[in-house]
Design an enzyme around this catalytic site. Structure first.
Site, PDB file in Angstrom:
ATOM      1  N   CYS A 150      37.101  33.119  36.457  1.00  0.00           N
ATOM      2  CA  CYS A 150      37.993  32.369  37.334  1.00  0.00           C
ATOM      3  C   CYS A 150      38.587  31.132  36.677  1.00  0.00           C
ATOM      4  O   CYS A 150      39.517  30.541  37.204  1.00  0.00           O
ATOM      5  CB  CYS A 150      37.247  31.944  38.607  1.00  0.00           C
ATOM      6  N   GLU A 197      36.233  39.397  43.004  1.00  0.00           N
ATOM      7  CA  GLU A 197      36.004  38.030  43.495  1.00  0.00           C
ATOM      8  C   GLU A 197      36.611  37.030  42.539  1.00  0.00           C
ATOM      9  O   GLU A 197      36.574  37.226  41.316  1.00  0.00           O
ATOM     10  CB  GLU A 197      34.491  37.796  43.622  1.00  0.00           C
ATOM     11  N   ARG A 241      32.108  26.250  49.819  1.00  0.00           N
ATOM     12  CA  ARG A 241      32.481  27.021  48.627  1.00  0.00           C
ATOM     13  C   ARG A 241      33.438  28.135  49.040  1.00  0.00           C
ATOM     14  O   ARG A 241      33.022  29.135  49.629  1.00  0.00           O
ATOM     15  CB  ARG A 241      31.235  27.606  47.964  1.00  0.00           C
ATOM     16  N   ARG A 243      36.007  31.155  48.218  1.00  0.00           N
ATOM     17  CA  ARG A 243      36.342  32.158  47.221  1.00  0.00           C
ATOM     18  C   ARG A 243      37.194  33.241  47.865  1.00  0.00           C
ATOM     19  O   ARG A 243      37.075  33.521  49.062  1.00  0.00           O
ATOM     20  CB  ARG A 243      35.077  32.788  46.632  1.00  0.00           C
TER      21      ARG A 243
END
Length: 434
Positions: A150, A197, A241, A243
């Site tokens: 990422c 992800e 968090r 995502r």
């Protein structure tokens, strides 16, 4: 005599070739372990040196290569999956929880490999650089899982690379293009489903063009129906968090994110993951010690570092910036744990009382913050552990995604297994003609 010399030379070249191939795939540490020989012996053979068991090594290399492309499947496995950019196996845990079996793993970082291997005992080694792996080596599988890197798309990664004048996103040759290895493998193996992800910033990176490339590739080029959603782990764990998750199915299924059951934010707080330090849990060196399992002093910030962080925050506040540390208590929810946490711990500092320097989370607390059970083995240094947890997925989030994907995965498997009468008749006719 000539025959024996030729045979020796063949075995020598064959062993060197196979060792070299495996060395490139799984690295020296794993290779030594799987062959049960020393690293020095491996280096000697690769340089053309002698080894008393060259024939055994060649045979064993064959067995390892076979185990990679043809892993044994347990009868109890509901479906199979591969784990790409596996990290320490967070996504894997979610899909094992619904009955899946991992048949192939790829993770390039040797420290993450160490943690992964300590917690999962497979019939196949962990493959390193996926860009060097021929898709034919990868076994057939029902589901592909990939938390592709990422950093090229994250806010922090983009800001850093901009400041250094470096490329980011798909212009980042070392990481951004790894998505296209996912494309390459999906194209070659055609799994029934996948889960990808990445960071939330993937949506907005390069004014949305990056995400358009990804969705166009998955839908138009590969022909999958995709569903994506940004999920905040707050509620599953005491951490903010966010995502983005992309679910894809090869055939039409009635998948719906409305089936995702999200606990309310703040359902759990930091006291649920912090060491109680009251003797109610066993000490776990090197994180806690003594009769009350107190957090070791190593995790308490030095006065010099604490003063630096306070000065740094004050300077930025005067400029109207929001940079700085975050001190939290057991009643709070934390900021996002990052891979840089090992540097100063500034995004999540635990209050130790008035006039006391705060402390970092221990690696065990970081594991809990990411939803891992205390049974998870942490065989690496604190620095590497912080990096691994900062790069990990939140396990309970993955478990919930896996739960709502499962009925659709199983339906596609059942559809494949069924042969309608017309197909049976056609197959029988072809068999008679043959």
């Amino acid at each position: 005599m000539l025959y024996l010399i030729v045979l020796y030379l063949i075995l020598r070249v064959d062993a060197m070739h196979k060792l070299s191939e495996l060395y490139a795939l799984i690295g020296e540490d794993q290779l030594a372990e799987w062959l049960n020989i020393t690293k020095n012996s491996i280096e000697s053979v690769l340089k053309g040196g002698s080894h008393p068991e060259k024939e055994r090594l060649s045979t064993r290399c064959d067995q390892i290569l076979h185990s990679i492309s043809n892993p044994p499947i347990a009868k109890s496995a509901a479906f199979t999956f591969i784990d790409l950019f596996a990290g320490i196996g967070g996504i894997r845990r979610g899909f094992e929880s619904i009955g899946g079996q991992c048949v192939f793993t790829s993770e390039w970082n040797k420290y993450a490999q160490k943690t992964y291997s300590a917690n999962y005992r497979d019939h196949h080694p962990v493959i390193g650089d996926i860009t060097q792996v021929d898709a034919n080596l990868i076994p057939d599988h029902d589901v592909l899982l990939a938390g592709f890197p990422c950093q090229p798309f994250s806010l922090a990664g983009v800001s850093k690379k901009n400041s250094l004048g470096r490329a980011h996103g798909f212009d980042c040759n070392t990481q951004g293009t790894l998505f296209f290895d996912v494309e390459r493998i999906i194209s070659a193996k055609s799994p029934k489903a996948f889960l990808l992800e990445n960071v939330k910033n993937l949506f907005s990176h390069d004014k949305g063009r990056t995400f358009k490339v990804i969705t166009h590739t998955l839908e138009k080029k590969l022909g999958y129906k995709i569903f994506y959603k940004v999920i905040d782990a707050n509620g599953f764990v005491p951490q903010h968090r966010q995502r983005v998750f992309i679910v894809g199915f090869r055939d039409h299924v009635p998948f719906n994110w409305e089936d995702f059951d999200h606990p309310g934010k703040g359902t759990v707080t930091l006291k649920d993951i912090l060491h109680p330090e009251d003797g109610s849990e066993r000490p776990e060196p090197p994180f806690t010690e003594g009769r009350k399992a107190k957090v070791r002093k190593d995790f308490i910030l030095s006065t010099k570092l604490w003063s630096y962080l306070k000065d740094y925050k004050r300077k930025h506040e005067e400029k109207g910036n929001g940079f700085g540390f975050s001190v939290v208590t057991g009643d709070d929810t934390s900021r996002t744990l990052s891979a840089r946490y090992h540097k100063d711990g500034s995004e999540i500092l635990i209050c130790r009382g008035k006039d006391e320097n705060p402390r970092r989370l221990t690696p065990r607390e970081c594991a809990r913050l990411m939803g891992y059970p205390d049974s998870l083995k942490i065989p690496v240094s604190n620095t590497q552990a912080y990096r691994q947890f900062g790069n990990s997925v939140v396990v309970p989030v993955i478990e919930e995604i896996a739960r709502i994907m499962r009925p659709h995965i199983m339906q596609l498997i059942e559809n494949q297994c069924q042969i309608v009468p017309e197909q049976q008749d056609v197959a029988a006719g072809l068999l008679v003609k043959a």
